[in-house]
Design a protein around this motif. Sequence first.
Motif, PDB file in Angstrom:
ATOM      1  N   ILE B   1       0.666  -1.211   0.072  1.00 27.44           N
ATOM      2  CA  ILE B   1       0.132   0.161   0.095  1.00 27.44           C
ATOM      3  C   ILE B   1       0.828   1.115   0.037  1.00 27.44           C
ATOM      4  O   ILE B   1       1.856   1.351   0.800  1.00 27.44           O
ATOM      5  CB  ILE B   1      -1.031  -0.009   1.208  1.00 27.44           C
ATOM      6  N   LEU B   2       0.727   2.142  -1.257  1.00 30.91           N
ATOM      7  CA  LEU B   2       1.477   3.378  -1.332  1.00 30.91           C
ATOM      8  C   LEU B   2       0.774   4.227  -0.151  1.00 30.91           C
ATOM      9  O   LEU B   2      -0.276   4.617   0.087  1.00 30.91           O
ATOM     10  CB  LEU B   2       1.415   3.801  -2.570  1.00 30.91           C
ATOM     11  N   ASN B   3       1.950   5.360   0.454  1.00 28.88           N
ATOM     12  CA  ASN B   3       1.444   6.268   1.472  1.00 28.88           C
ATOM     13  C   ASN B   3       1.229   7.562   0.723  1.00 28.88           C
ATOM     14  O   ASN B   3       2.486   8.059   0.482  1.00 28.88           O
ATOM     15  CB  ASN B   3       2.530   6.228   2.515  1.00 28.88           C
ATOM     16  N   VAL B   4       0.073   8.157   0.511  1.00 26.43           N
ATOM     17  CA  VAL B   4       0.000   9.402  -0.034  1.00 26.43           C
ATOM     18  C   VAL B   4      -0.669  10.380   1.006  1.00 26.43           C
ATOM     19  O   VAL B   4      -2.021  10.009   1.422  1.00 26.43           O
ATOM     20  CB  VAL B   4      -0.902   9.216  -1.461  1.00 26.43           C
ATOM     21  N   GLU B   5      -0.093  11.210   1.608  1.00 26.15           N
ATOM     22  CA  GLU B   5      -0.604  12.130   2.388  1.00 26.15           C
ATOM     23  C   GLU B   5      -0.736  13.563   2.122  1.00 26.15           C
ATOM     24  O   GLU B   5       0.144  14.021   1.608  1.00 26.15           O
ATOM     25  CB  GLU B   5       0.391  11.901   3.772  1.00 26.15           C
ATOM     26  N   GLN B   6      -2.023  13.980   2.699  1.00 30.01           N
ATOM     27  CA  GLN B   6      -2.067  15.498   2.253  1.00 30.01           C
ATOM     28  C   GLN B   6      -2.240  16.326   3.785  1.00 30.01           C
ATOM     29  O   GLN B   6      -2.817  15.643   4.595  1.00 30.01           O
ATOM     30  CB  GLN B   6      -3.479  15.429   1.424  1.00 30.01           C
ATOM     31  N   SER B  27       8.787   8.742  -3.109  1.00 33.53           N
ATOM     32  CA  SER B  27       9.934   9.417  -4.022  1.00 33.53           C
ATOM     33  C   SER B  27      10.675   8.153  -4.937  1.00 33.53           C
ATOM     34  O   SER B  27      11.173   8.901  -6.226  1.00 33.53           O
ATOM     35  CB  SER B  27      11.035  10.041  -3.510  1.00 33.53           C
ATOM     36  N   SER B  28      10.287   7.218  -5.069  1.00 33.68           N
ATOM     37  CA  SER B  28      10.641   6.155  -5.978  1.00 33.68           C
ATOM     38  C   SER B  28       9.529   5.768  -7.012  1.00 33.68           C
ATOM     39  O   SER B  28       8.246   5.812  -6.614  1.00 33.68           O
ATOM     40  CB  SER B  28      11.291   5.001  -5.246  1.00 33.68           C
ATOM     41  N   ASN B  29      10.007   5.519  -8.118  1.00 31.22           N
ATOM     42  CA  ASN B  29       8.912   5.014  -9.255  1.00 31.22           C
ATOM     43  C   ASN B  29       8.007   5.841  -9.525  1.00 31.22           C
ATOM     44  O   ASN B  29       6.607   5.420  -9.737  1.00 31.22           O
ATOM     45  CB  ASN B  29       8.321   3.703  -8.536  1.00 31.22           C
ATOM     46  N   PHE B  30       8.289   7.075  -9.569  1.00 30.40           N
ATOM     47  CA  PHE B  30       7.150   8.098  -9.872  1.00 30.40           C
ATOM     48  C   PHE B  30       6.967   8.188 -11.389  1.00 30.40           C
ATOM     49  O   PHE B  30       7.650   8.081 -12.120  1.00 30.40           O
ATOM     50  CB  PHE B  30       7.959   9.568  -9.603  1.00 30.40           C
ATOM     51  N   TYR B  31       5.578   8.263 -11.521  1.00 29.69           N
ATOM     52  CA  TYR B  31       5.125   8.448 -13.050  1.00 29.69           C
ATOM     53  C   TYR B  31       4.476   9.527 -13.125  1.00 29.69           C
ATOM     54  O   TYR B  31       4.706  10.278 -14.240  1.00 29.69           O
ATOM     55  CB  TYR B  31       4.281   7.043 -13.288  1.00 29.69           C
ATOM     56  N   ALA B  32       3.568   9.978 -12.396  1.00 26.70           N
ATOM     57  CA  ALA B  32       2.737  11.209 -12.481  1.00 26.70           C
ATOM     58  C   ALA B  32       2.105  11.686 -11.038  1.00 26.70           C
ATOM     59  O   ALA B  32       1.671  10.651 -10.336  1.00 26.70           O
ATOM     60  CB  ALA B  32       1.550  11.026 -13.716  1.00 26.70           C
ATOM     61  N   LEU B  33       1.636  12.794 -11.046  1.00 23.07           N
ATOM     62  CA  LEU B  33       0.790  13.294 -10.262  1.00 23.07           C
ATOM     63  C   LEU B  33      -0.251  14.159 -10.514  1.00 23.07           C
ATOM     64  O   LEU B  33      -0.219  14.903 -11.192  1.00 23.07           O
ATOM     65  CB  LEU B  33       1.758  14.118  -9.144  1.00 23.07           C
ATOM     66  N   PHE B  92      -1.416   9.683  -6.744  1.00 18.10           N
ATOM     67  CA  PHE B  92       0.030   9.260  -7.297  1.00 18.10           C
ATOM     68  C   PHE B  92      -0.002   8.223  -8.119  1.00 18.10           C
ATOM     69  O   PHE B  92      -0.998   7.174  -7.699  1.00 18.10           O
ATOM     70  CB  PHE B  92       0.900   8.906  -6.031  1.00 18.10           C
ATOM     71  N   ILE B  93       0.378   8.296  -9.198  1.00 15.20           N
ATOM     72  CA  ILE B  93       0.381   7.218 -10.397  1.00 15.20           C
ATOM     73  C   ILE B  93       1.882   6.558 -10.278  1.00 15.20           C
ATOM     74  O   ILE B  93       2.917   7.316 -10.572  1.00 15.20           O
ATOM     75  CB  ILE B  93       0.088   7.899 -11.642  1.00 15.20           C
ATOM     76  N   ILE B  94       1.998   5.202  -9.818  1.00 13.62           N
ATOM     77  CA  ILE B  94       3.338   4.784  -9.742  1.00 13.62           C
ATOM     78  C   ILE B  94       3.805   4.099 -11.168  1.00 13.62           C
ATOM     79  O   ILE B  94       3.114   3.830 -11.975  1.00 13.62           O
ATOM     80  CB  ILE B  94       3.305   3.703  -8.872  1.00 13.62           C
ATOM     81  N   LYS B 100      -2.566   2.018 -11.619  1.00 11.35           N
ATOM     82  CA  LYS B 100      -2.868   2.074 -10.262  1.00 11.35           C
ATOM     83  C   LYS B 100      -2.798   3.439  -9.872  1.00 11.35           C
ATOM     84  O   LYS B 100      -1.577   3.980  -9.865  1.00 11.35           O
ATOM     85  CB  LYS B 100      -2.337   1.135  -9.446  1.00 11.35           C
ATOM     86  N   SER B 101      -3.836   4.125  -9.326  1.00 14.34           N
ATOM     87  CA  SER B 101      -3.761   5.518  -8.707  1.00 14.34           C
ATOM     88  C   SER B 101      -3.961   5.280  -7.396  1.00 14.34           C
ATOM     89  O   SER B 101      -4.924   4.704  -6.994  1.00 14.34           O
ATOM     90  CB  SER B 101      -4.997   6.348  -9.464  1.00 14.34           C
ATOM     91  N   THR B 102      -3.382   5.950  -6.507  1.00 11.13           N
ATOM     92  CA  THR B 102      -3.667   6.006  -4.998  1.00 11.13           C
ATOM     93  C   THR B 102      -3.810   7.745  -4.543  1.00 11.13           C
ATOM     94  O   THR B 102      -2.972   8.356  -4.853  1.00 11.13           O
ATOM     95  CB  THR B 102      -2.114   5.549  -4.381  1.00 11.13           C
ATOM     96  N   PHE B 103      -5.132   7.705  -4.070  1.00  8.97           N
ATOM     97  CA  PHE B 103      -5.249   9.152  -3.638  1.00  8.97           C
ATOM     98  C   PHE B 103      -5.025   9.195  -2.334  1.00  8.97           C
ATOM     99  O   PHE B 103      -5.086   8.313  -1.488  1.00  8.97           O
ATOM    100  CB  PHE B 103      -6.853   9.223  -3.987  1.00  8.97           C
ATOM    101  N   GLY B 104      -4.785  10.543  -2.071  1.00  2.67           N
ATOM    102  CA  GLY B 104      -4.724  11.108  -0.610  1.00  2.67           C
ATOM    103  C   GLY B 104      -6.024  11.342  -0.132  1.00  2.67           C
ATOM    104  O   GLY B 104      -7.191  11.249  -0.894  1.00  2.67           O
TER     105      GLY B 104
END
Lengths: 113, 113
Positions: B1-6, B27-33, B92-94, B100-104
């Motif tokens: 589970i990716l950690n996206v915090e707002q 900060s790793s495997n960034f594709y898009a925000l 955050f898009i890995i 897979k999109s992970t939303f804050g």
Amino acid sequence: NAGVTQTPKFRILKIGQSMTLQCTQDMNHNYMYWYRQDPGMGLKLIYYSVGAGITDKGEVPNGYNVSRSTTEDFPLRLELAAPSQTSVYFCASSTRTGNNEQFFGPGTRLTVL
Amino acid sequence: ILNVEQSPQSLHVQEGDSTNFTCSFPSSNFYALHWYRWETAKSPEALFVMTLNGDEKKKGRISATLNTKEGYSYLYIKGSQPEDSATYLCAFIIGTNAGKSTFGDGTTLTVKP
């Protein structure tokens, strides 16, 4: 263009019942997504699809199933509804993931009693 | 589970104030925000899609910056207006699985007239 449409808008289920949430997009988008939104939380990805015949699990897939037989439609199936599935469900689509924004449907508010 | 915090979770400002919020992501495997604006009783709508380190995007009084090396993005609103009241989500898009999109969980902004 209607964009992304979802039916029904509202639904109340009893524990153990099943239902299908419908999602259709008329933008010829390859990528489609199902999210749930719980109170005070953001959107959690349930399932996604990168094209007809291809689906994959998101963050919270348990208790749900999907299929993608056409580009336009991406139904979400709930089997044996549980109170924990009470949520607002959003369907979204995009032309290509990552570099392209997602377009969201109006949502389906589901209550399981 | 990716950690996206707002942060912050919510913000109350007076009309005319300028404000900013933060989205932190791996900060790793960034594709898009992505940044989305979500008004009550509506669906999320895209504000910005950001893909390159150092990206700066602007739409009217709203702007965003991106730092992929340290894993954060800022959203700025200059001269807030009551119609800016909404929840602002980042996604955050890995890079290893761009489906897979992970939303804050979002920052809810209330602008008082």
